[in-house]
Design an enzyme around this catalytic site. Sequence first.
Site, PDB file in Angstrom:
ATOM      1  N   HIS A  62       0.871  -1.187   0.000  1.00  0.00           N
ATOM      2  CA  HIS A  62       0.000   0.000   0.000  1.00  0.00           C
ATOM      3  C   HIS A  62       0.903   1.231   0.000  1.00  0.00           C
ATOM      4  O   HIS A  62       1.613   1.478   0.970  1.00  0.00           O
ATOM      5  CB  HIS A  62      -0.871   0.022   1.258  1.00  0.00           C
ATOM      6  CG  HIS A  62      -1.797  -1.159   1.376  1.00  0.00           C
ATOM      7  ND1 HIS A  62      -3.083  -1.137   0.897  1.00  0.00           N
ATOM      8  CD2 HIS A  62      -1.617  -2.387   1.909  1.00  0.00           C
ATOM      9  CE1 HIS A  62      -3.666  -2.313   1.135  1.00  0.00           C
ATOM     10  NE2 HIS A  62      -2.788  -3.084   1.751  1.00  0.00           N
ATOM     11  N   ARG A  64      -0.327   4.407  -0.712  1.00  0.00           N
ATOM     12  CA  ARG A  64      -1.126   5.537  -0.195  1.00  0.00           C
ATOM     13  C   ARG A  64      -1.289   6.726  -1.128  1.00  0.00           C
ATOM     14  O   ARG A  64      -1.854   7.743  -0.716  1.00  0.00           O
ATOM     15  CB  ARG A  64      -0.572   6.023   1.145  1.00  0.00           C
ATOM     16  CG  ARG A  64      -0.370   4.943   2.207  1.00  0.00           C
ATOM     17  CD  ARG A  64      -1.631   4.201   2.528  1.00  0.00           C
ATOM     18  NE  ARG A  64      -1.446   3.308   3.675  1.00  0.00           N
ATOM     19  CZ  ARG A  64      -2.264   2.309   3.968  1.00  0.00           C
ATOM     20  NH1 ARG A  64      -3.321   2.054   3.206  1.00  0.00           N
ATOM     21  NH2 ARG A  64      -2.047   1.546   5.025  1.00  0.00           N
ATOM     22  N   ASN A  94      -6.787   0.511  -2.673  1.00  0.00           N
ATOM     23  CA  ASN A  94      -7.586   1.256  -1.685  1.00  0.00           C
ATOM     24  C   ASN A  94      -6.972   2.618  -1.369  1.00  0.00           C
ATOM     25  O   ASN A  94      -6.682   2.955  -0.226  1.00  0.00           O
ATOM     26  CB  ASN A  94      -7.792   0.432  -0.405  1.00  0.00           C
ATOM     27  CG  ASN A  94      -6.501   0.015   0.267  1.00  0.00           C
ATOM     28  OD1 ASN A  94      -5.446  -0.015  -0.361  1.00  0.00           O
ATOM     29  ND2 ASN A  94      -6.574  -0.285   1.542  1.00  0.00           N
ATOM     30  N   ASP A 152      -8.779  -5.268  -2.049  1.00  0.00           N
ATOM     31  CA  ASP A 152      -8.041  -5.433  -0.790  1.00  0.00           C
ATOM     32  C   ASP A 152      -8.323  -4.300   0.196  1.00  0.00           C
ATOM     33  O   ASP A 152      -8.406  -3.135  -0.162  1.00  0.00           O
ATOM     34  CB  ASP A 152      -6.530  -5.513  -1.015  1.00  0.00           C
ATOM     35  CG  ASP A 152      -5.808  -5.749   0.307  1.00  0.00           C
ATOM     36  OD1 ASP A 152      -6.154  -6.716   0.988  1.00  0.00           O
ATOM     37  OD2 ASP A 152      -4.938  -4.941   0.663  1.00  0.00           O
ATOM     38  N   ASP A 305       2.319  -7.077   2.641  1.00  0.00           N
ATOM     39  CA  ASP A 305       1.179  -6.244   3.042  1.00  0.00           C
ATOM     40  C   ASP A 305       1.684  -4.971   3.727  1.00  0.00           C
ATOM     41  O   ASP A 305       1.148  -4.538   4.753  1.00  0.00           O
ATOM     42  CB  ASP A 305       0.190  -7.017   3.930  1.00  0.00           C
ATOM     43  CG  ASP A 305      -1.129  -6.255   4.129  1.00  0.00           C
ATOM     44  OD1 ASP A 305      -1.354  -5.219   3.465  1.00  0.00           O
ATOM     45  OD2 ASP A 305      -1.941  -6.704   4.975  1.00  0.00           O
ATOM     46  N   HIS A 309       1.104   3.775   8.245  1.00  0.00           N
ATOM     47  CA  HIS A 309       0.176   4.699   8.911  1.00  0.00           C
ATOM     48  C   HIS A 309       0.990   5.678   9.736  1.00  0.00           C
ATOM     49  O   HIS A 309       2.008   5.297  10.328  1.00  0.00           O
ATOM     50  CB  HIS A 309      -0.792   3.954   9.836  1.00  0.00           C
ATOM     51  CG  HIS A 309      -1.773   3.089   9.117  1.00  0.00           C
ATOM     52  ND1 HIS A 309      -2.779   3.605   8.321  1.00  0.00           N
ATOM     53  CD2 HIS A 309      -1.896   1.743   9.055  1.00  0.00           C
ATOM     54  CE1 HIS A 309      -3.495   2.607   7.816  1.00  0.00           C
ATOM     55  NE2 HIS A 309      -2.973   1.469   8.236  1.00  0.00           N
TER      56      HIS A 309
HETATM   57 ZN   LIG Z   1      -5.845  -7.007   2.948  1.00  0.00          ZN
END
Ligand SMILES: [Zn+2]
Length: 431
Positions: A62, A64, A94, A152, A305, A309
Amino acid sequence: MTDPLSLHIQNGRVIDPANGIDEVRDLFVEGGVIVGSKPKGAKVIDAGNKVVTPGLIDIHVHFREPGQSHKETIATGSRAAAMGGFTTVVCMPNTNPVADSPATIAWIQERAATTACVNVLCTGAITRGIAGEEMSPIGALAAAGVVALTDDGHCIQNHGVMRRAVEYARQFGLPVMDHCQEATLSADGVMNEGEWSTRLGLPGWPSLAEDLIVARNILLAEETDHPIHCQHISSARSVRLLREARKRGIPITAEACPHHISLTDESLKTFDANFKVNPPLRTAADIEEIIAGIADGTITILASDHAPHATYEKEVELDRAPFGMLGLETELAVFLEILLYQRKVLTLPQIIAMLTINPARLLRIDRGTLSVGAPADITILDPDQAWIYDKNSSPSLSRNTPFHGFSLHGRALRTIVGGRTVWDLETGFTS
Ligand SMILES: [Zn+2]
């Protein structure tokens, strides 16, 4: 960017699982691709006592962007990837806006082309807004160059929508990847449902919620005869379901993450939100079965993954903190530590296959190999080097790792993308 150099990588232990190679030999690069003989004026890189592998691939990150660039950008995430030895990463959709349209895919690709130091590939959302209801324009996403479809972060609860999506994906030759989580069961759970959630008084997210969707996906993959990939498997029973299905030849695959084979739900007793991840850390028995599944070929892909954050977002009550942890810089070492050194269930070439050719085959991309003619994406690593991970040295914009201060073995030394060294442990980043 400078032109790729001609390279002569000397005396390394070359491990190229796609071609069954594991031997000390030289490797040559010219014009950004692997070549069979030494090019004129090649720059010599001494890889003596080191391991030379295809550039590592992480199919689950991710970054972002767009939308949450305070947590990570494509530029900073790709630097974390390079430091971890990864030359290709696959971004989850996402973002904000969600990557559910050709325009957003084009924006990410443009951003990657101008700011990333490794190859950044896109997935497209299966449903608009990752809302699980209305299908995204799958044909247009395929044309825009996504390598897979996934929602996801969310899991499509409506089985009719999921079935139609898999049927559409099949027409365009795109694998479907799924975050397996049945929402009525996981509800507002923040950690594994079990002894520790009871002791800590926190709402539980039972492994049953994962198992149900894994079973659903097995049935859909069988029904449609199209590959479905189960992301970040955390539960023992999911592994058993996958093992049985794969024995019957169903096109179902799965990935495992470092934290799901190295940490248990007991970690949450400190109420440290850096251990809060989705799906959650589970029990020692789950870890046993995931490792068994990796050892026997039920799980064929390793991924991080990587989910950054900001510190202020994580430094709140556990039930209000977002799910996710960093992973790119530590994953190779954690996988080596557990699978090669502690449990001794795989050889180094087998681990490298799960980080190179196996994800490349799932995504149908021409990477993950050192074949002559392949892009010169190369990782030079030392599988023995002892080091301590310090999150403060990370190029990521976030610091939410559970592995800070861990003593690890095995580390990338140099990351080469298309013939260019983008990062080197001694000299740092090239640009
Ligand atoms: Zn996931």
